[in-house]
Design a protein around this motif. Structure first.
Motif, PDB file in Angstrom:
ATOM      1  N   GLY A 161      15.673 -31.600  45.384  1.00  0.00           N
ATOM      2  CA  GLY A 161      16.317 -30.333  45.217  1.00  0.00           C
ATOM      3  C   GLY A 161      15.383 -29.254  45.785  1.00  0.00           C
ATOM      4  O   GLY A 161      14.356 -29.805  46.671  1.00  0.00           O
ATOM      5  N   ALA A 162      15.676 -28.048  45.638  1.00  0.00           N
ATOM      6  CA  ALA A 162      14.855 -27.164  46.399  1.00  0.00           C
ATOM      7  C   ALA A 162      13.596 -26.563  45.731  1.00  0.00           C
ATOM      8  O   ALA A 162      12.677 -26.079  46.476  1.00  0.00           O
ATOM      9  CB  ALA A 162      15.867 -25.846  46.199  1.00  0.00           C
ATOM     10  N   GLY A 163      13.266 -27.123  44.261  1.00  0.00           N
ATOM     11  CA  GLY A 163      12.036 -26.699  43.899  1.00  0.00           C
ATOM     12  C   GLY A 163      11.946 -25.398  43.558  1.00  0.00           C
ATOM     13  O   GLY A 163      12.860 -24.707  43.571  1.00  0.00           O
ATOM     14  N   GLY A 180      14.178 -21.868  46.260  1.00  0.00           N
ATOM     15  CA  GLY A 180      13.371 -22.860  46.222  1.00  0.00           C
ATOM     16  C   GLY A 180      12.784 -23.250  47.592  1.00  0.00           C
ATOM     17  O   GLY A 180      13.683 -23.567  48.439  1.00  0.00           O
TER      18      GLY A 180
END
Lengths: 294, 309
Positions: free
Chosen positions: B18-20, B49
């Protein structure tokens, strides 16, 4: 995979028309942006192959290209940093800096791979459904020497392959099985290469005797009249090219991958309409089954 | 246990699915001609993110066109790199006032970062290693997401200008240490050198300014005796020379023999004590915003490169 005359409209069409039709499909794939259009063109090429009775051969090429399409998608995702939708973060990788795997890079790579698959399939269809001799006769009008070289190559390669098979069988029939490993393969290669040189000398002598050195261009207007299949495939190729140009100029069925996946210029409905138009103009000539016998 | 440790190590290295998390409190400035004409000025830009500088730009600026596989910006809102009036022009970016060594797709945006894209003539130099227009960055949020200690180095630690600079940093919540010029341990430290030019020019980094913008990236050239400061235009030509009472605020970086670039060094200087006092007084966000460097003349900041023809 080689050309063999079959009972199909595409085989019945002259090489210029059949070749133009296959090339137009490949060009359409190269110009297409929307995934729906690319998938549709892949289906059209396979349907065309089925209509020409060569689905197995073309399907084999498509199946061989599919893993390469996956490789292209993965490599693109690893090397391209663009795109907003991050699937995974690989952190700081010196000297590349921050490396993120994005959905957009994956889709872009997948579309590129799919485009390659469609083009390869279209040219596979070209190979198995367009008479190479007829095509070379067309080319001879443009360049005698190039057409001659291409003819010799296309004729000699299968002959040399058959030679290699025969020599290999002869080797295996020996009491000691003709040896094993690289030495045995080199022996076969040496025999085939020797044969090739002999054949080359024979061909050169034959060409000289027949006066090919003073060859004239073939007449442009000569040959058989245009059949209904010739006209149908030529018209179909022209219509495919016209649709492709119109879709780029208008533009319709556009698709932007970076920085975010985004259908433009009519989006998916326009893409579906374009695929339907491609399908109608491309597959219509295959519906005419009259006079298709070898 | 091993799996947990591996997962922890992976997360610490910035890896994950995922993007964080998003970087908060970022700012984006897109301008042309060394900050003279803002195109986008957004104190609350959209972020995602793990945004890179390129993603932040693409999310918030109109019509961004890239080249070289998306790694470099070709045009923003129709303002395109190439040549203008026979001079080379392109887009450059600075994060917290520091020019990056890598492409915009490789530079991650951290919390509080101020990202500045500027379109300018680079006939005099394509290397402006540090600018002052993002003040109070890089002092507040540091370099590459890492806040660095700040040290105020003064020619005269008891001078009013030295106190003014230190007090302004304290107001920003920065516990800046004070000391003499060139006496500090400089690695991983942001230095602000304060004092009249003749007193601070012995510092190797600061002396780069006397060689002009091609070496220092600063469009002002103090004379060796410190009595005058020549202001330069974007082409590197002298537009005017200012005398007594002139101040200067600029930033630069130096490369060592291994081509490693130092952390930025800020210069708050002047032709004399009055000039240094004027420069110290001008050390605030309002006066510095959107400028690569400033001279202070008659109590008024003059953006550099000088646009007076």
């Amino acid at each position: 995979m080689r050309y063999r005359r079959r009972a199909s409209p595409l085989h019945a069409a002259r090489a210029a028309a059949g070749g133009a039709w296959c090339s137009a499909l490949a060009a359409a794939a190269l110009a297409a942006e929307h995934p729906v259009v690319l998938v549709g063109l892949a289906a059209i090429v396979l349907a065309g192959a089925a209509g020409a009775g060569v689905l197995r051969e073309v399907g084999r090429v498509a199946a061989w290209m599919a893993p390469w399409a996956v490789v292209i998608a993965v490599v693109n995702m690893l090397v391209v940093r663009q795109g907003f939708t991050i699937l995974a973060r690989l952190g700081e990788v010196p000297p590349f800096g921050q490396v993120d795997l994005t959905l957009e890079a994956l889709v872009y790579g997948s579309l590129f791979g799919l485009r390659l698959l469609v083009v390869a399939s279209a040219f596979a269809l070209f190979t198995v459904a367009v008479d190479p001799d007829d095509l070379l006769r067309v080319l001879r009008r443009a360049s005698v020497r190039s057409a001659l070289a291409a003819t010799l190559a296309t004729r000699l390669v299968p002959v040399l392959a058959a030679d290699a098979r025969r020599v290999e069988e002869a080797r295996r029939c020996r009491a000691d099985h003709g040896g094993e490993g690289a030495a045995a393969r080199v022996a076969v290669l040496r025999a085939v290469a020797g044969n090739a040189l002999d054949r080359a000398l024979d061909v050169a002598a034959t060409l000289e005797v027949r006066g090919y050195g003073t060859a004239r261009r073939g007449s442009a207007g000569g040959g058989r009249p245009w059949s209904r299949h010739d006209r149908a495939f030529a018209a179909s190729a022209a219509a495919i090219v016209a649709l492709t140009i119109a879709s780029r100029v208008a533009p319709i069925a556009g698709f932007e991958t970076y920085p975010e996946l985004h259908a433009v210029a009519g989006g998916t409905p326009a893409a579906v309409a374009l695929v339907l138009a491609y399908a109608v103009v491309a597959l219509l000539p295959l519906a005419d089954r009259r006079g298709i016998g070898p | 246990m091993a799996v947990a440790l591996a997962a922890l190590a992976t997360a610490a290295a910035g890896c994950g699915l995922g993007a964080g998390p998003k970087a908060a409190d970022t700012q984006l400035l897109v301008s042309r001609d060394f900050g003279a004409e803002p195109i986008v000025q957004d104190d609350q830009p959209q972020t995602g993110g793990s945004d890179t500088v390129m993603r932040l730009l693409q999310r918030n600026a109109p019509k961004v066109a890239t080249r070289f596989g998306g790694g470099f910006v070709q045009s923003i809102d129709g303002v395109s790199g190439g040549r203008r009036d026979g001079r080379p022009v392109d887009w450059f970016f600075y994060v917290n006032g520091i020019q990056a060594d890598t492409g915009a797709t490789s530079v991650k945006v951290h919390q509080g970062d101020r990202v500045w894209w500027d379109f300018h003539d680079w006939s005099a130099t394509d290397d402006v290693p540090a600018v002052v227009g993002s003040f109070p960055e890089p002092f507040l949020h540091g370099v590459d997401g890492r806040r660095l200690p700040t040290r105020v180095e003064c020619a005269d630690p008891k001078s009013a200008a030295c106190s003014t600079v230190a007090d302004k940093l304290v107001e920003l919540g920065l516990p800046a240490a004070r000391g003499g010029v060139g006496n500090s341990f400089v690695e991983d430290t942001l230095r602000i050198v304060v004092g009249p030019w003749r007193a601070v020019r012995g510092d190797a980094t600061i002396k780069l300014l006397e060689k002009g913008p091609a070496t220092s990236g600063v469009f002002a050239r103090p004379s060796a005796d410190g009595r005058h400061i020549a202001l330069l235009d974007a082409g590197g030509k002298v537009t005017r020379t200012l005398g007594p009472g002139t101040g200067l605020i600029a930033a630069t970086r130096v490369k060592d023999a291994k081509d490693t670039v130092s952390d930025p060094v800020w210069i708050v200087s002047g032709t004399d004590a009055a000039g240094v006092d004027a420069a110290a007084s001008a050390l605030d966000e309002g006066a510095l915003a959107g400028h690569f460097a400033i001279a202070v003349s008659g109590g008024r900041p003059v953006g550099l490169p000088d646009r007076t023809s």
